[in-house]
Design an enzyme around this catalytic site. Sequence first.
Site, PDB file in Angstrom:
ATOM      1  N   ASP A  20       0.870  -1.198   0.000  1.00  0.00           N
ATOM      2  CA  ASP A  20       0.000   0.000   0.000  1.00  0.00           C
ATOM      3  C   ASP A  20       0.896   1.233   0.000  1.00  0.00           C
ATOM      4  OD1 ASP A  20      -2.521   1.466   0.220  1.00  0.00           O
ATOM      5  OD2 ASP A  20      -1.867   1.981   2.237  1.00  0.00           O
ATOM      6  N   SER A  21       0.295   2.367  -0.353  1.00  0.00           N
ATOM      7  CA  SER A  21       1.046   3.626  -0.323  1.00  0.00           C
ATOM      8  C   SER A  21       1.452   3.993   1.107  1.00  0.00           C
ATOM      9  CB  SER A  21       0.193   4.742  -0.909  1.00  0.00           C
ATOM     10  OG  SER A  21      -0.977   4.897  -0.128  1.00  0.00           O
ATOM     11  N   CYS A  83      -4.206  -1.381  -2.226  1.00  0.00           N
ATOM     12  CA  CYS A  83      -4.364   0.059  -2.416  1.00  0.00           C
ATOM     13  C   CYS A  83      -5.206   0.231  -3.675  1.00  0.00           C
ATOM     14  CB  CYS A  83      -2.979   0.679  -2.598  1.00  0.00           C
ATOM     15  SG  CYS A  83      -3.001   2.425  -3.039  1.00  0.00           S
ATOM     16  N   GLU A 170      -3.978   9.595   7.981  1.00  0.00           N
ATOM     17  CA  GLU A 170      -2.532   9.358   8.171  1.00  0.00           C
ATOM     18  C   GLU A 170      -2.017  10.195   9.346  1.00  0.00           C
ATOM     19  OE1 GLU A 170       0.266   7.902   6.057  1.00  0.00           O
ATOM     20  OE2 GLU A 170      -1.285   6.539   5.328  1.00  0.00           O
ATOM     21  N   CYS A 204     -11.164   2.909  -0.670  1.00  0.00           N
ATOM     22  CA  CYS A 204      -9.801   3.319  -0.304  1.00  0.00           C
ATOM     23  C   CYS A 204      -9.502   2.565   0.977  1.00  0.00           C
ATOM     24  CB  CYS A 204      -9.727   4.828  -0.069  1.00  0.00           C
ATOM     25  SG  CYS A 204      -8.158   5.356   0.650  1.00  0.00           S
ATOM     26  N   HIS A 206      -7.694   3.130   3.373  1.00  0.00           N
ATOM     27  CA  HIS A 206      -7.563   3.927   4.599  1.00  0.00           C
ATOM     28  C   HIS A 206      -8.917   4.136   5.293  1.00  0.00           C
ATOM     29  CE1 HIS A 206      -3.585   4.973   3.126  1.00  0.00           C
ATOM     30  NE2 HIS A 206      -3.369   5.720   4.206  1.00  0.00           N
TER      31      HIS A 206
HETATM   32  N1  DGL Z   1      -4.906   3.460   0.543  1.00  0.00           N
HETATM   33  C1  DGL Z   1      -4.929   3.991  -0.784  1.00  0.00           C
HETATM   34  C2  DGL Z   1      -6.138   3.504  -1.564  1.00  0.00           C
HETATM   35  O1  DGL Z   1      -6.733   2.491  -1.235  1.00  0.00           O
HETATM   36  C3  DGL Z   1      -4.857   5.481  -0.943  1.00  0.00           C
HETATM   37  C4  DGL Z   1      -4.027   6.285  -0.067  1.00  0.00           C
HETATM   38  C5  DGL Z   1      -3.245   7.367  -0.787  1.00  0.00           C
HETATM   39  O2  DGL Z   1      -3.820   8.337  -1.301  1.00  0.00           O
HETATM   40  O3  DGL Z   1      -2.033   7.186  -0.814  1.00  0.00           O
HETATM   41  O4  DGL Z   1      -6.482   4.113  -2.554  1.00  0.00           O
END
Ligand code: DGL
Length: 285
Positions: A20-21, A83, A170, A204, A206
Amino acid sequence: MDTFICFIIPMIMGPIGVFDSGYGGLTVLRSIVDRLPQYDYLYLGDNARNPYGSRSFDVIYHYTKQAVDYLFSQGCELIILACNTASAKALRTIQQNDLERWVDHKRVLGVIRPSVEHLIHSSQSGVIGILGTEGTVKSDSYPLEIAKFSLQRKMEVWQHACPMWVPLIEDNSFDTEGAHYFISKDIDILLSKSKDIDTILLGCTHYPLVKNIIEKYVPNGVEVLSQGDLVAQSLEDYLRRHSDLDALCLKKGNVRFLTTESTLLFDERATQFYGSKVHSKQIDL
Ligand code: DGL
């Protein structure tokens, strides 16, 4: 008499890579480990270059490819892009152009397909809302995949990008008055697109961290879905159908964590996403 020389190529087994990012993929890893605890996993969070959400296609592809190359070099045979942004903007190109550089059986999977397969059956009204990053929403990956997989049934997909959410999550400042304001406003915008939306996908990885807050602003009768369990279930099914790949996945129950940022910061924050203590190692991509 002829002499036959027989070479036996040793099978090299490796952990399942999860990328993931940043921290978001830990919500997916949690569900995967809960469902499939017997496997080894290697998590990589590109925290130093996060968020990916509003970056261009080229940059996301380049960063994701670096991460995939790294995880393959660490012995992973199978990688999950946990991600949505990377799945939407880099997965197809990696699958089509880059995998052939590696030996045949290496695989990279994303989180969009398992979510879509679930969504097309779970929505009663056939009207779905997707919340995601700008990158995911602009790629139109969800509407396109849903159209591809719902041939028997006409479905409507409404999307809304929430660029403020990842930085708030974050930064651990999501349970503040300001964060509630942005979350409720974004949900209102999505729901104003159609009164028939009965399912909202958190597109997403997150967003599960703010699911409780989201549910406060969503009317009764609208289901809010996280992806972790959907991805875990789909992975279990995939490994059952691909026994050759499954045989190459280590099964000692070890979970290791890598980050491109400071480990002190990562270990402190990751616990909240993963639900138990994390000890990471810092790497450079
Ligand atoms: N967790 C990432 C997703 O599912 C996005 C987070 C980011 O913008 O880096 O898209």
